[in-house]
Structures are given as structure tokens and as C-alpha cells.
Design a protein around this motif. Sequence first.
Motif, short mmCIF file in Angstrom:
data_model
loop_
_atom_site.label_atom_id
_atom_site.label_comp_id
_atom_site.label_asym_id
_atom_site.label_seq_id
_atom_site.Cartn_x
_atom_site.Cartn_y
_atom_site.Cartn_z
N GLU A 40 0.81 -1.22 0.00
CA GLU A 40 0.00 0.00 0.00
C GLU A 40 0.84 1.27 0.00
OE1 GLU A 40 -3.08 -0.02 3.00
OE2 GLU A 40 -3.52 -2.14 2.62
N ILE A 41 2.17 1.13 -0.06
CA ILE A 41 3.02 2.32 -0.07
C ILE A 41 2.93 2.97 -1.45
CG2 ILE A 41 5.40 3.17 0.07
CD1 ILE A 41 5.90 0.95 2.15
N PRO A 42 2.48 4.23 -1.50
CA PRO A 42 2.32 4.91 -2.79
C PRO A 42 3.65 5.45 -3.31
CG PRO A 42 1.67 6.38 -1.02
CD PRO A 42 2.02 5.06 -0.38
N TRP A 43 3.70 5.74 -4.60
CA TRP A 43 4.92 6.24 -5.23
C TRP A 43 5.37 7.56 -4.60
CZ3 TRP A 43 9.29 5.35 -6.96
CH2 TRP A 43 10.01 6.25 -7.73
N ASP A 44 4.45 8.45 -4.22
CA ASP A 44 4.88 9.72 -3.65
C ASP A 44 5.65 9.54 -2.35
OD1 ASP A 44 2.34 9.04 -2.45
OD2 ASP A 44 2.21 11.10 -1.68
N LEU A 45 5.43 8.44 -1.65
CA LEU A 45 6.22 8.13 -0.46
C LEU A 45 7.48 7.34 -0.84
CD1 LEU A 45 6.62 8.12 2.60
CD2 LEU A 45 5.05 6.18 2.73
N ALA A 46 7.33 6.34 -1.69
CA ALA A 46 8.46 5.49 -2.08
C ALA A 46 9.55 6.29 -2.79
CB ALA A 46 7.97 4.36 -2.99
N ARG A 47 9.20 7.28 -3.58
CA ARG A 47 10.19 8.06 -4.32
C ARG A 47 11.15 8.81 -3.40
NH1 ARG A 47 9.25 13.29 -4.08
NH2 ARG A 47 7.14 14.01 -3.66
N ARG A 48 10.73 9.04 -2.15
CA ARG A 48 11.57 9.73 -1.18
C ARG A 48 12.81 8.91 -0.81
NH1 ARG A 48 9.63 13.73 2.24
NH2 ARG A 48 7.70 14.66 1.58
N ASN B 173 15.13 4.99 -6.97
CA ASN B 173 14.46 4.32 -8.08
C ASN B 173 13.70 5.31 -8.94
OD1 ASN B 173 14.33 2.22 -5.55
ND2 ASN B 173 14.90 1.27 -7.48
N GLU B 174 13.46 4.89 -10.19
CA GLU B 174 12.79 5.74 -11.16
C GLU B 174 11.27 5.57 -11.16
OE1 GLU B 174 14.31 8.02 -13.17
OE2 GLU B 174 16.15 7.55 -12.08
N ASN B 175 10.79 4.44 -10.58
CA ASN B 175 9.34 4.21 -10.59
C ASN B 175 8.97 3.27 -9.44
OD1 ASN B 175 9.48 1.36 -11.56
ND2 ASN B 175 10.32 2.35 -13.41
N LEU B 176 7.69 3.18 -9.19
CA LEU B 176 7.18 2.38 -8.07
C LEU B 176 7.51 0.90 -8.24
CD1 LEU B 176 5.63 2.28 -5.41
CD2 LEU B 176 3.51 2.08 -6.75
#
Length: 151
Positions: free
Chosen positions: A97-105, A109-112
Amino acid sequence: MTTTEFWKSYLKATNQKEENALYSGELVFEDSGFTGQTQLSLVLSGAKTATFTPLDVIEINLEPVPSRGEVYVVLDSKEEPCCIIELTDVNIVPLNEIPWDLARRDGENENLSDWQDKMREYLEDEADLCGFEAREDSKIVCEIFKVIYKK
């Protein structure tokens, strides 16, 4: 410079008294596939503003879950202090459930999809090491931070 000297220089630069300042300990950024120095470079550049740890690892090691406002001296691979970070937010979220806006931090990585692949590998490594089951819904402690002092 020792950690104590670095901490005192931070207190002086920010006009804080030692008895009023929150010191949560030392932190070293490490991850499989990345050296601590690479992780640190991402932190110092501002590209990395979050770290992710399986909740199971924290519980197995009998550590408290980090909390907002904690302040850490970050050490490099030679155990020299190089910056101080403050946790601005801490969330516990299932991996799937971790969204890209959090994961990108995480800053790596370039994408989710790529980030999820890396996190699954990390989760499986930690599960094998610590003795828990890695699942798609394993809870992950997401620590968002900001650099508040650099040497």
C-alpha cells in the motif's frame, strides 16, 4: 571530529542549550546493493528524504518504533559525523500500500515497480536473517526526515 564535538557545533550554530536539545542517537545509512556512502550521498544531496524498515525487524530487535521529532547524528562509513537529521513524520504502512509519492523519497528508483522489487528483496533478506515471514502486506515503518545540519 567526534560525534560529541559535532553535536556541540550543531547546538552552538542553532543557539540551543544541551539540556533542551533532543538527541536520539547515531544513524548509518546502509542497504543491500548500495554502500553506506552512496546512501549518504543521496541524503546530503536531498534526493533521499525517507528510509523504510520492516516493522518485524524493529520488534524482533526489541527497539522502539521511531517517532516524529527524533534527531539523529548521521555517520559516514568511517563513523565520522557528517549531518544531523530530524524525523518529520513516521508511518507504518503495508508494503503493498506504499504509494509512489512516499516510495520516491527513498531517492534510488525511477518508478514504483522498481522500488517495490528492491523492497521485496530487502524484506526477504531481512526475513531470512531475523526469522519472520516476508509478505506483500508486511508492515513497513516509513521514516520521513530532513537534514537540519551539515558540516
